[in-house]
Structures are given as C-alpha cells and as structure tokens.
Design a protein around this motif. Structure first.
Motif, PDB file in Angstrom:
ATOM      1  N   SER A   2     -32.704  -1.466  27.414  1.00 24.95           N
ATOM      2  CA  SER A   2     -32.718  -2.556  28.394  1.00 24.95           C
ATOM      3  C   SER A   2     -31.433  -2.538  29.211  1.00 24.95           C
ATOM      4  CB  SER A   2     -32.872  -3.880  27.660  1.00 24.95           C
ATOM      5  OG  SER A   2     -32.748  -4.931  28.574  1.00 24.95           O
ATOM      6  N   ARG A   4     -30.565  -5.172  30.888  1.00 26.54           N
ATOM      7  CA  ARG A   4     -30.261  -6.592  31.087  1.00 26.54           C
ATOM      8  C   ARG A   4     -28.933  -6.925  30.441  1.00 26.54           C
ATOM      9  NH1 ARG A   4     -35.279 -10.283  30.055  1.00 26.54           N
ATOM     10  NH2 ARG A   4     -33.639 -11.720  30.563  1.00 26.54           N
ATOM     11  N   ASP A   6     -27.977 -10.003  29.705  1.00 29.68           N
ATOM     12  CA  ASP A   6     -28.055 -11.190  28.853  1.00 29.68           C
ATOM     13  C   ASP A   6     -28.549 -10.871  27.441  1.00 29.68           C
ATOM     14  OD1 ASP A   6     -30.552 -10.546  29.763  1.00 29.68           O
ATOM     15  OD2 ASP A   6     -31.257 -12.634  29.758  1.00 29.68           O
ATOM     16  N   GLN A   7     -28.838  -9.612  27.188  1.00 30.96           N
ATOM     17  CA  GLN A   7     -29.301  -9.205  25.848  1.00 30.96           C
ATOM     18  C   GLN A   7     -28.367  -8.134  25.299  1.00 30.96           C
ATOM     19  OE1 GLN A   7     -33.296  -7.893  26.231  1.00 30.96           O
ATOM     20  NE2 GLN A   7     -34.104  -9.941  26.539  1.00 30.96           N
ATOM     21  N   PRO A   8     -28.130  -8.183  23.993  1.00 35.04           N
ATOM     22  CA  PRO A   8     -27.248  -7.144  23.419  1.00 35.04           C
ATOM     23  C   PRO A   8     -27.946  -5.770  23.422  1.00 35.04           C
ATOM     24  CG  PRO A   8     -28.088  -8.589  21.700  1.00 35.04           C
ATOM     25  CD  PRO A   8     -28.584  -9.134  23.005  1.00 35.04           C
ATOM     26  N   ARG A   9     -27.143  -4.788  23.465  1.00 34.54           N
ATOM     27  CA  ARG A   9     -27.676  -3.417  23.407  1.00 34.54           C
ATOM     28  C   ARG A   9     -28.217  -3.118  22.023  1.00 34.54           C
ATOM     29  NH1 ARG A   9     -22.938   0.214  25.997  1.00 34.54           N
ATOM     30  NH2 ARG A   9     -23.118  -0.542  28.127  1.00 34.54           N
ATOM     31  N   GLU A  10     -29.211  -2.268  22.009  1.00 35.05           N
ATOM     32  CA  GLU A  10     -29.723  -1.792  20.717  1.00 35.05           C
ATOM     33  C   GLU A  10     -28.727  -0.781  20.170  1.00 35.05           C
ATOM     34  OE1 GLU A  10     -33.705  -0.386  20.754  1.00 35.05           O
ATOM     35  OE2 GLU A  10     -34.356  -1.991  22.087  1.00 35.05           O
TER      36      GLU A  10
END
Length: 180
Positions: A2, A4, A6-10
């Motif tokens: 992702s 984005r 606003d989301q943590p990285r995998e």
C-alpha cells in the motif's frame, strides 16, 4: 503493498545474502590446500619478519606494534580461528567424497562378485553336461583302442593261418610219406 500514508507498512521479509554452499566448500578446500604448502609458509615467514623489522626499526618513527607484538599475536589468533573451521570443512567434504567413492567401489565389487558367481555356476553346469557327451578326445582314445584291438586280432588271425598252413603242409607230407 500500500502506498497510503495513513496505514503502516507491511513488514518485509529480511533477505539475507544467499551463497552457494558448494562455492564456499570449494573456497575452504582451496584455502586448506594452500595452507598446507611451502609457499604459504614462506609468505608467512616473510610477513612476520617484515612486521617485526618494521616495528623494531619504526617507519617514519611510528611503531604500531611494539616489542611483545600483541597485534601480531592477535592477527595469528584470528587467522587460526578462521583457518581451523575451514580446514575441518575441507576435511569433511573430502571424507564425504571418500565415503561416496567407497560406496560405489563396494557396489561395483558386489556386482562383480555376483557376475563371477553366475559365471562359475554356468561353467559348472557346462562341465556336468559335457560329462554326459562324448568329447573328441574320448572318441579318439576309444577309436585308438579299437584299432589296436583289431590289429591284435588281425595279427593273431594271421599267425593262426600261418600255423594252420604249416600244419596242413605237415599233414600233407605225412600222408604222402604214408602212401608211398
């Protein structure tokens, strides 16, 4: 993945460097083989002499490893700590190759033994079969015996005929002498 914010990285899988174990084993064998040569001993001797001379005399007044030569000792300890496992790895690889060679030799020996036993059984069966068959030498010897017996019989018959003729002549003479 992702993009984005606003989301943590995998979490990514950590990729460690990959190396070919055979290449490392080949390196270990070459290293162990080199360490067992006179060339290595000469290089090490020259290195130690140069190290000691440079530290006793000093280069531009700089002596980086004074008299007890602790840095040189540390260098040798480090070299030994790497050399011993590499030499053991090379020995283990050689032992594995020797084991494979021994197993292959053992397998070939068993196959050769089985072939030899099979051929021995075949030869034995041929010998048993040939005992029942008249061989050329046997026939020749029997024919020679038969020819000898025939020659003996012919010679006896010839002698008997001679004796019979002599007897017949003697009878004729005795009859002629009786009639006269």
């Amino acid at each position: 993945m992702s993009d984005r914010l606003d989301q943590p990285r995998e979490p990514r899988a950590v990729r460690l460097p990959q190396w070919n174990p055979e290449a490392f084993g080949d390196f270990a064998e070459k290293f162990a083989r080199f360490m067992g040569t006179a060339k290595f001993l000469v290089y090490m001797t020259v290195f130690v002499i140069v190290w000691i001379l440079l530290n006793l005399i000093g280069v531009f007044g700089m002596k980086w490893d004074p008299y007890p030569f602790i840095l040189l000792n540390l260098f040798f300890s480090t070299q030994a700590s790497y050399a011993a496992p590499l030499i053991l790895l090379a020995q283990n690889r050689q032992a594995d190759r020797d084991r494979l060679t021994l197993d292959e030799d053992r397998r070939r020996a068993q196959a050769q033994k089985a072939d030899t036993e099979y051929l021995a059984r075949e030869i034995a069966s041929l010998r048993m079969a040939l005992n029942e068959v008249a061989t050329r030498d046997y026939i020749r010897s029997e024919l020679a015996k038969l020819a000898e017996e025939l020659d003996d019989a012919a010679s006896r018959r010839h002698q008997q005929e001679k004796a019979d003729r002599k007897e017949a002549k003697a009878d004729k003479k005795s009859r002629a002498s009786q009639g006269a």
